[in-house]
Write an enzyme that holds these catalytic residues in place. Sequence first.
Site, PDB file in Angstrom:
ATOM      1  N   TYR B 181       0.787  -1.226   0.000  1.00  0.00           N
ATOM      2  CA  TYR B 181       0.000   0.000   0.000  1.00  0.00           C
ATOM      3  C   TYR B 181       0.817   1.273   0.000  1.00  0.00           C
ATOM      4  CZ  TYR B 181      -4.794  -1.279  -0.137  1.00  0.00           C
ATOM      5  OH  TYR B 181      -6.013  -1.694  -0.575  1.00  0.00           O
ATOM      6  N   GLU B 267      -2.332 -30.855  12.824  1.00  0.00           N
ATOM      7  CA  GLU B 267      -2.771 -30.192  11.591  1.00  0.00           C
ATOM      8  C   GLU B 267      -3.955 -29.276  11.821  1.00  0.00           C
ATOM      9  OE1 GLU B 267      -3.508 -32.793   8.253  1.00  0.00           O
ATOM     10  OE2 GLU B 267      -4.634 -31.269   7.158  1.00  0.00           O
ATOM     11  N   ASP B 319      -4.104 -35.385   9.163  1.00  0.00           N
ATOM     12  CA  ASP B 319      -5.125 -36.214   8.522  1.00  0.00           C
ATOM     13  C   ASP B 319      -4.456 -37.305   7.697  1.00  0.00           C
ATOM     14  OD1 ASP B 319      -7.114 -34.651   9.559  1.00  0.00           O
ATOM     15  OD2 ASP B 319      -7.481 -33.520   7.720  1.00  0.00           O
TER      16      ASP B 319
END
Lengths: 438, 438
Positions: B181, B267, B319
């Site tokens: 910015y 996770e 997972d």
Amino acid sequence: MSEKKRRAGAAAAGPASSSKKPRASAAASYAESLRSKLRPDASILATLRSLASASASSSKSKAAAKFLADHDPPDDPTSSYIVVADQDSASVTSRINRLVLAAARSILSGRGFSFAVPSRAASNQVYLPDLDRIVLLHRESARPFANVATARKATVTARVLSLVHAVLRRGIHVTKRDLFYTDVKLFGDQSQSDAVLDDVSCMLGCTRSSLHVVASEKGVVVGRLVFADDGDRIDCTRMGVGGKAIPPNIDRVSGIESDALFILLVEKDAAFMRLAEDRFYNRFPCIILTAKGQPDVATRLFLRRLKVELKLPVLALVDSDPYGLKILSVYMCGSKNMSYDSANLTTPDIKWLGVRPSDLDKYRVPEQCRLPMTDHDIKVGKELLEEDFVKQNEGWVKELETMLRTRQKAEIQALSSFGFQYLTEVYLPLKLQQQDWI
Amino acid sequence: MSEKKRRAGAAAAGPASSSKKPRASAAASYAESLRSKLRPDASILATLRSLASASASSSKSKAAAKFLADHDPPDDPTSSYIVVADQDSASVTSRINRLVLAAARSILSGRGFSFAVPSRAASNQVYLPDLDRIVLLHRESARPFANVATARKATVTARVLSLVHAVLRRGIHVTKRDLFYTDVKLFGDQSQSDAVLDDVSCMLGCTRSSLHVVASEKGVVVGRLVFADDGDRIDCTRMGVGGKAIPPNIDRVSGIESDALFILLVEKDAAFMRLAEDRFYNRFPCIILTAKGQPDVATRLFLRRLKVELKLPVLALVDSDPYGLKILSVYMCGSKNMSYDSANLTTPDIKWLGVRPSDLDKYRVPEQCRLPMTDHDIKVGKELLEEDFVKQNEGWVKELETMLRTRQKAEIQALSSFGFQYLTEVYLPLKLQQQDWI
């Protein structure tokens, strides 16, 4: 070395950008000139102190306080809308027992069983200006087991009731995802168990947190706040730059204490980080919190708890775009799909501090830091103009009209174009000094 | 009341699901029978203690320790790849000064100026088995100002150098978004300033955190860990259920102390919440952290710091799907687009504790809690089999082959099908007892 000199030095180090300097400098020097308008902090603090005390006495705030305190009894049939309330585990458990016993009696008497589920269709939801939030009306639909169309949903409802019962008995908290995984074959996909969980919340007249099913948290908090998270005392002035993660289970939060004068609600984590690193809360005593974008349930519950217990004014710092306003609306009025719980999730009377569309010109945010609104932005903006919660605040309507007329938006970070610490050193102090919120 | 009885009670409360009971019960009762295999905690703790001490003495860990300690000097021309290192502000500032002076001299001598930027193309990146991570080779490309093709990029590079210089002089930290910015018109969109920032990091031979440009944080940590965040002492055993947000700026982290025996890398935040609420770290002294999905830079830096300073084994709970493994690979070997910084961002020798494809049968995770792999999952899985970092661990290859053969995946939350606390009460303790990691 003054900030001005520092900036000048920095600019000199960037030789290639000199072609754009003249214009940028004009805006920058104006922005810097605002710094000279700042009164001593003691004077700004006096302003904030009167704001904080007004927050407990003004008529608007009184209405808000009444709003925060008033809960119709959840099962009150005379109320025109559904209000769910926080319930302790024993009370939720006994409500489930009653439901299941009624079903058993119904089966034994040869009538099978059916659940009466409040309808959460859009037609059963309405915005009440008196309450300044979206509520769920009383229409119910029957969910009989002995009907091909509803047998599955009745089964899912019974299963969710049993799972919630098990969670409450163990005294633990689980996520919606955990719940889904206890019976993937039955639920099919998570949206089904989630939807039925909301149904169960309405049926039992209690909040989802009373069911001990929590959403994952993403909010963080720093500043002049002390509270206990599951018994651990947390001093939020001593949480470094990272802040304290807002706990997912609000019922484990207790012992809230604060000497802050206001709560600063921030949309983005970049602005949060700036405020935390600059220890803004030590200059102007406040509690700073962010949900890092779209507010999650945990952050909304936490903000409400702070407001109820500390009775502090809440000032919001959001992007100057339709989504900034939409995020404010979620904090203030709730979202449609959880309208039944709006009394517990919403915080009334949040002031829009900035960045407001009128700020862009007022602070001469350079053209190149403003972004053109997309067609979708404009559509969302126009829809917001039709929302009751916007309409009732004249100042907001004007700002939104300005945004739609200029077709420009800007992020909080756009203020970085005047220097990385412009937000904490000039913009916010000046806003507070001028009581420039609506 | 025993867990078994509780579960039975819960099942009885869910009348409609009885049709599926027989099968689910068989798996559930087997899963429960595993509970009886658990030895007393003291015995499991002994196992963990030997793991922790081995972590400082075994040959593999020695290599890892060497890896963690060894940094080729960043500008060493004899090294075959680029290594960036943490540098203090003074040193980064003087490197920028040198670059800019060289450019000035070049301009004054009539040759214009050009930056030599290390190429970050895929062809310039390679996985080094000795180092067990992806590194960036030495090929550079010139970025002359006096060339239509590169004039813009040379300008952007000069501007970013000047902005970083300004940030370092102020002693503050900013986000990539802030940086963007400061000159939207020049940068156009954030991906351009981000890319050049990575270039600048390579050119200066220092990490992005040394540039004081930080990513937004999303990681949280709880457990047996004490550290200082920007001078504030944080005791992570007293962070309730929400945990402490991992600070975005690692250089403000100091005074790391711990009596943990291992680090548990998780996770998902749902599993993190379960572990935090059950205060798992008090039963088995550990530090629990999660990045809530794909690891961000702040969490990776933090994990590495813990590993370097505490020399603890790291066990991962992800997972059982290709993404779980991919996340492990990012922690261990780094991601391709930040290969130049892989030495500072990666943590070697992470053990895959679970949930592994072989666990699904071993723990008899019910069929309905497993999910079929999509075509995309299978594609990602096959690609992983080709990755060097997977190939060099025989155990991982076998697990991945099992996953691809059965075409089944499962989330950590799938263990909830045996009871919400099965993860903390049976699965993890048993895994630790059996030293079941690879």
